[in-house]
Design a protein around this motif. Structure first.
Motif, PDB file in Angstrom:
ATOM      1  N   LYS A 131      23.763  10.169  25.437  1.00 32.48           N
ATOM      2  CA  LYS A 131      23.737   9.604  26.800  1.00 32.48           C
ATOM      3  C   LYS A 131      23.434   8.070  26.850  1.00 32.48           C
ATOM      4  CE  LYS A 131      21.170  10.817  31.218  1.00 32.48           C
ATOM      5  NZ  LYS A 131      20.001  11.798  31.734  1.00 32.48           N
ATOM      6  N   SER A 133      21.240   4.545  28.403  1.00 31.29           N
ATOM      7  CA  SER A 133      20.044   4.249  29.138  1.00 31.29           C
ATOM      8  C   SER A 133      20.016   3.017  29.849  1.00 31.29           C
ATOM      9  CB  SER A 133      18.813   4.210  28.116  1.00 31.29           C
ATOM     10  OG  SER A 133      19.079   3.366  27.337  1.00 31.29           O
ATOM     11  N   LEU A 138      24.625   3.984  32.455  1.00 34.91           N
ATOM     12  CA  LEU A 138      24.448   5.159  32.978  1.00 34.91           C
ATOM     13  C   LEU A 138      25.502   5.661  34.154  1.00 34.91           C
ATOM     14  CD1 LEU A 138      22.855   7.849  33.373  1.00 34.91           C
ATOM     15  CD2 LEU A 138      21.184   6.318  34.758  1.00 34.91           C
ATOM     16  N   LEU A 189      15.855   8.615  33.481  1.00 33.81           N
ATOM     17  CA  LEU A 189      15.859   8.446  32.115  1.00 33.81           C
ATOM     18  C   LEU A 189      14.531   8.874  31.303  1.00 33.81           C
ATOM     19  CD1 LEU A 189      17.831   5.063  32.143  1.00 33.81           C
ATOM     20  CD2 LEU A 189      18.626   7.118  31.110  1.00 33.81           C
TER      21      LEU A 189
END
Length: 476
Positions: A131, A133, A138, A189
């Motif tokens: 994922k 950040s 994002l 986040l």
């Protein structure tokens, strides 16, 4: 050529996307204007460019020795150093570290090299989520897109579009205010940082003398990815080596104004090893993966090794009139813009990435803006020549008739260009061929390609004088 067809489709799709072009144009123009204002406060900008050039040039000329020195000192500092010769090696090394710690979620800071090795797709196929950040990262992570720009991954979206993306994927109320959008990203986040076991980052500079990693950023997310988890994995292209932190400081000083008109990045993280006894934060393990992936081959090529001086500041694409119109996705490669046009064919399959070489107008802005003085226009011309020599499908038209016709035309042009009398005669009488140009120009190379998208010009009866005047023009 299948790649060339998809390339043309991508270019035309982006040219026909007004919202993308408007968002991209606004962002890039703000950077242009900001850069001009910022550089007014530098009294010795060209001297700084000379210093940055010298730092990178020295590092490339001594790269094998610096790699050995960095490995020795980094291991002494407590880091674990790995070498990856290609994409497969790099991905496998990252996955081995992840598997050893039984991790299912990895959060990364800004890292173009992770995009280069397509790490997200590799880990997803093995049940691990990678994922992003960084706020821009994002956004494209949520939409499943690659970054459109190496500095602003979501530069092609405006705040209204980002608001809709957040509402759809993060299940939050739709917002359009920039501060509220940042708060949504930050709150989302934070949940990932709690209890995070493994964080991943790229590397801006790796100092051989100190065995240290230097990461620069603007959001603080990179610091969270490198200090909050128990394990930090840094993927570093071998061209990021510098002789020392002093040398890296020169590059850190020049990258901000070149990248986004900042005097300096908001955050600078210098990592010299894992957490030591008595320290309250920092990872318990630091792994550095030194990635080659075609870089050694480029280093050994006297025609193209200069491209390895790149510090990934994006100045070349910020000023590129082609990138300004089509955006990064049309390049169909990790690194877009002028620098991507050079390094992508050299790092990947040369023929497969040959379509990039048509995305250059030879305006030479990129060479003027590059803080480490990479002669990108000349490198692109050399690559075009090499592609036409080595490829079964040259950048000129692949049809045998057109290829022969183009060869004849350029032979005639060459003959005229080296004969002053013939050249002056043709230039002064060229307007008489206007009728033939308009009648047959759509069928004869190279005007056939031009006329596909533009109206053929009327030849002037003062053509030679106008061409002579054009020779003195330079683009600032």
């Amino acid at each position: 050529m299948e790649k060339a067809v998809s390339h043309r489709q991508a270019v035309h799709a982006n040219l026909s996307n007004p919202s993308m072009r408007a968002a991209l144009r606004q962002s890039l123009h703000l950077i242009w204007q900001g850069r001009q204002k910022t550089l007014q406060h530098f009294t010795a900008w060209e001297k700084l460019r000379d210093e940055a050039y010298a730092v990178k040039q020295y590092a490339l000329e001594h790269l094998p020795q610096l790699l050995e020195q960095f490995e020795k000192q980094a291991r002494k500092n407590g880091m674990q150093v790995h070498y990856a010769s290609n994409v497969a090696d790099a991905c496998a090394t990252v996955y081995d570290i992840i598997k050893a710690h039984d991790v299912k979620l990895v959060v990364k800071g800004k890292s173009m090299v992770s995009e280069e090795i397509e790490l997200g797709a590799y880990l997803k196929a093995r049940g691990v989520e990678l994922k992003a950040s960084d706020v821009g990262d994002l956004v494209v992570y949520l939409t499943g897109e690659p970054p459109v720009h190496i500095l602003g991954p979501a530069m092609h979206y405006d705040r209204y579009q980002i608001g809709r993306i957040f509402a759809k994927h993060l299940h939050v109320p739709e917002e359009h205010d920039v501060h509220k959008l940042n708060a949504i990203a930050r709150n989302n986040l934070r949940q990932d940082f709690y209890g995070l076991k493994l964080g991943l980052s790229g590397v801006n500079f790796a100092a051989a003398k100190e065995g240290a990693l230097w990461l620069i950023e603007n959001e603080g997310n990179g610091r969270m990815c490198t200090t909050a988890p128990d394990v930090h994995v840094a993927i570093c292209g071998i061209e990021k080596l510098t002789a020392s932190l002093d040398d890296a400081a020169v590059l850190a000083q020049i990258v901000g104004p070149s990248a986004n008109a900042q005097y300096s990045p908001a955050y600078g993280n210098i990592i010299t090893g894992p957490r030591r006894v008595g320290e309250l934060d920092g990872p318990r393990e630091v792994h550095v993966i030194l990635l080659d992936n075609g870089r050694s081959q480029m280093l050994a090529d006297p025609d193209f090794y200069a491209a390895l001086r790149c510090i990934r500041c994006s100045a070349c694409m910020n000023m590129c009139p082609v990138f300004d119109k089509i955006g990064g996705h049309a390049y169909l490669t990790t690194y877009p813009g002028p620098i991507g046009t050079v390094i992508s064919p050299l790092m990947d399959n040369f023929i497969r990435q040959g379509h990039l070489l048509s995305l250059c107008s030879q305006c030479k802005r990129c060479a003027q803006m590059c803080p480490v003085k990479i002669p990108l226009p000349q490198l692109i011309l050399k690559l075009r020549a090499r592609l036409n020599q080595e490829s079964e499908h040259p950048t000129v038209t692949p049809q045998p008739f057109r290829r022969r016709a183009q060869k004849i035309i350029f032979k005639l042009f060459t003959k005229a260009a080296v004969n002053p009398t013939l050249w002056h005669t043709l230039m002064n009488k060229s307007y008489a061929a206007n009728f033939l140009l308009q009648l047959f120009g759509k069928f004869v190379p190279p005007t056939a390609t031009w006329s596909r998208y533009r109206q053929l010009p009327q030849l002037s009866n003062k053509l030679e004088r106008e061409l002579t005047q054009l020779k003195g023009i330079t683009i600032e």
